[in-house]
Design an enzyme around this catalytic site. Structure first.
Site, mmCIF file in Angstrom:
data_model
loop_
_atom_site.group_PDB
_atom_site.id
_atom_site.type_symbol
_atom_site.label_atom_id
_atom_site.label_comp_id
_atom_site.label_asym_id
_atom_site.label_seq_id
_atom_site.Cartn_x
_atom_site.Cartn_y
_atom_site.Cartn_z
ATOM 1 N N TRP A 11 -58.988 45.392 44.393
ATOM 2 C CA TRP A 11 -58.993 46.469 44.098
ATOM 3 C C TRP A 11 -60.221 46.634 42.457
ATOM 4 C CZ3 TRP A 11 -58.755 50.409 46.148
ATOM 5 C CH2 TRP A 11 -57.714 50.263 47.585
ATOM 6 N N LYS A 38 -47.284 54.166 44.891
ATOM 7 C CA LYS A 38 -46.405 52.701 45.431
ATOM 8 C C LYS A 38 -44.339 53.310 44.651
ATOM 9 C CE LYS A 38 -50.677 51.718 45.507
ATOM 10 N NZ LYS A 38 -50.485 51.067 46.902
ATOM 11 N N ASP A 71 -56.170 49.555 35.464
ATOM 12 C CA ASP A 71 -55.003 49.933 36.899
ATOM 13 C C ASP A 71 -54.301 49.250 37.133
ATOM 14 O OD1 ASP A 71 -55.073 50.626 39.194
ATOM 15 O OD2 ASP A 71 -56.687 49.897 39.583
HETATM 16 N N1 PMP Z 1 -55.935 50.030 42.734
HETATM 17 C C1 PMP Z 1 -54.631 49.596 43.401
HETATM 18 C C2 PMP Z 1 -54.373 48.514 42.439
HETATM 19 C C3 PMP Z 1 -54.010 49.573 44.376
HETATM 20 O O1 PMP Z 1 -53.594 48.842 45.345
HETATM 21 C C4 PMP Z 1 -55.300 51.195 45.271
HETATM 22 C C5 PMP Z 1 -54.102 51.841 45.986
HETATM 23 N N2 PMP Z 1 -53.304 50.075 47.249
HETATM 24 C C6 PMP Z 1 -55.714 52.003 44.756
HETATM 25 C C7 PMP Z 1 -56.668 51.359 43.126
HETATM 26 C C8 PMP Z 1 -56.362 52.883 45.396
HETATM 27 O O2 PMP Z 1 -55.695 53.767 45.037
HETATM 28 P P1 PMP Z 1 -56.007 55.344 45.649
HETATM 29 O O3 PMP Z 1 -55.469 55.837 46.873
HETATM 30 O O4 PMP Z 1 -54.958 56.042 44.851
HETATM 31 O O5 PMP Z 1 -57.122 55.905 44.910
#
Ligand code: PMP
Length: 364
Positions: free
Chosen positions: A104, A198, A174
């Site tokens: 990520w 989550k 994040d």
């Molecule tokens: N950052 C992290 C740490 C994630 O786990 C995720 C989704 N699994 C995201 C960003 C992306 O999130 P979204 O699908 O809400 O764009």
């Protein structure tokens, strides 16, 4: 009702039953409104109350100081990968520091690279993203526009246990996969953002918590929906907001306040749950191999591998047959992953632990 199984998916993930039940009870007619939350105007008094009470509970849970705004935005955490550099890096003439701890963080820096100069303050890829860095390992730029980090890498299963020390440089986080799992020192953050799906609610909304002094650092005006100023000026209602998702985040936050009793309590429960699974891994004599180094282990996403992929496949399908769903690791790293966010009950982790012990007895 069909029996609910234990859902170990990484996100969208299990939600607390009382929140789902309240939404179910009030789905057709919200008390005092007589319409579904999905049908009411976002300009109505009742909708504003939903937003206000959601924000109030988030403020209570995280002790968010008055110096910080709370925004509810579209586009998930992924859009924040872009909005942060569009507003804070573009045209700033400064570099942005990124701590690269996993999949990520890599996605986040990619968007920043479109907007300006980036500096990799630390990169765990050589180590296969098994750990988070110590402060002493970070190579920070003295004049950075901000420093971005990922507090929990959902795919690799590694988590920071405290904020990296970035001095006067604004810290951007994040927190998608450990948001609301433990208390945070909110005053340390310039911006903290999280996709809801989550720990906090369904997909469709990102919660963005922003210290007010960030506003002075914003660059030139940009596309309306990408400019934080519009979201701030219009209290997250520049356009029609994701009302149902915010409503659900409100119910989850209420559950954390009223039933769990706050984030200290939640953190203790989460640590105990994770320990059950890490103990099963550590005591397996190598049958299960944990991915993360011990002091970087995530309390949210427990990742491990087994001797060969057939055995892993067998583990996943027999677990599924026993009502333990979503244990396959992310396609980019393979192996297994149990995501045990706030809504996963202790009993779910105990059942998985017992399954792991039994599977080892039969196959080890
Ligand atoms: N950052 C992290 C740490 C994630 O786990 C995720 C989704 N699994 C995201 C960003 C992306 O999130 P979204 O699908 O809400 O764009």
């Amino acid at each position: 009702m069909e029996k609910r199984i234990y859902n170990f998916s990484a996100g969208p993930a299990a939600l607390p039953l009382p929140a789902l039940e309240e939404a179910q009870r009030d789905l057709l007619a919200l008390p005092g409104v007589g319409m579904s939350i999905m049908e009411i105007s976002h300009r109505s008094k009742q909708c504003l109350e939903v937003f206000e009470s959601c924000e109030a509970n988030l403020r209570k849970l995280l002790s968010i100081p008055d110096s910080h705004k709370v925004l509810f935005l579209h586009g998930g955490a992924s859009l924040q990968f872009s909005m942060v550099p569009i507003n804070l890096l573009r045209g700033s003439g400064k570099p942005a520091d990124y701590i690269i701890t996993g999949s990520w963080a890599k996605k986040a820096i990619k968007e920043a690279q479109r907007e300006g100069e980036t500096n990799v303050a630390w990169d765990g890829s050589g180590d296969n993203f098994k750990r988070v860095p110590k402060d002493s390992e970070l190579q920070l730029s003295s004049d950075a526009a901000y420093c971005h980090y990922t507090s929990n890498e959902t795919i690799q299963g590694i988590e920071f246990d405290k904020e990296p020390d970035t001095g006067d440089v604004p810290l951007i986080c994040d927190a998608s996969s450990n948001f609301l799992s433990k208390p945070l020192a909110m005053d340390r953050y310039g911006i903290l953002y999280a996709g809801a799906q989550k720990n906090a609610g369904p997909a469709g909304v990102a919660i963005v918590i922003m210290r007010e002094d960030m506003i002075e650092r914003f660059g030139e005006e940009t596309h309306a929906m990408l400019d934080y100023r519009n979201a701030i000026d219009k209290q997250s209602m520049y356009n029609t907001p994701p009302v149902f998702a915010v409503y659900m985040v409100g119910l989850v936050a209420k559950w954390l306040v009223e039933t769990i009793g706050g984030l200290d309590k939640m953190q203790k429960i989460n640590k105990d749950k994770a320990q059950l699974l890490y103990d099963a891994i550590d005591q397996s004599g190598g049958f299960y191999k944990g991915h993360a180094e011990k002091d970087s282990r995530s309390a949210m996403n427990v990742t491990w591998t087994m001797e060969n992929s057939e055995l892993e496949q067998e583990f996943i399908s027999s677990a599924q047959a026993q009502g333990l769903s979503g244990l396959k690791g992310h396609r980019s790293v393979g192996g297994l992953r149990a995501s045990i966010y706030n809504a996963m009950p202790v009993a779910g982790c105990e059942t998985l632990r017992d399954f792991m012990l039994e599977f080892q007895k039969n196959k080890g």
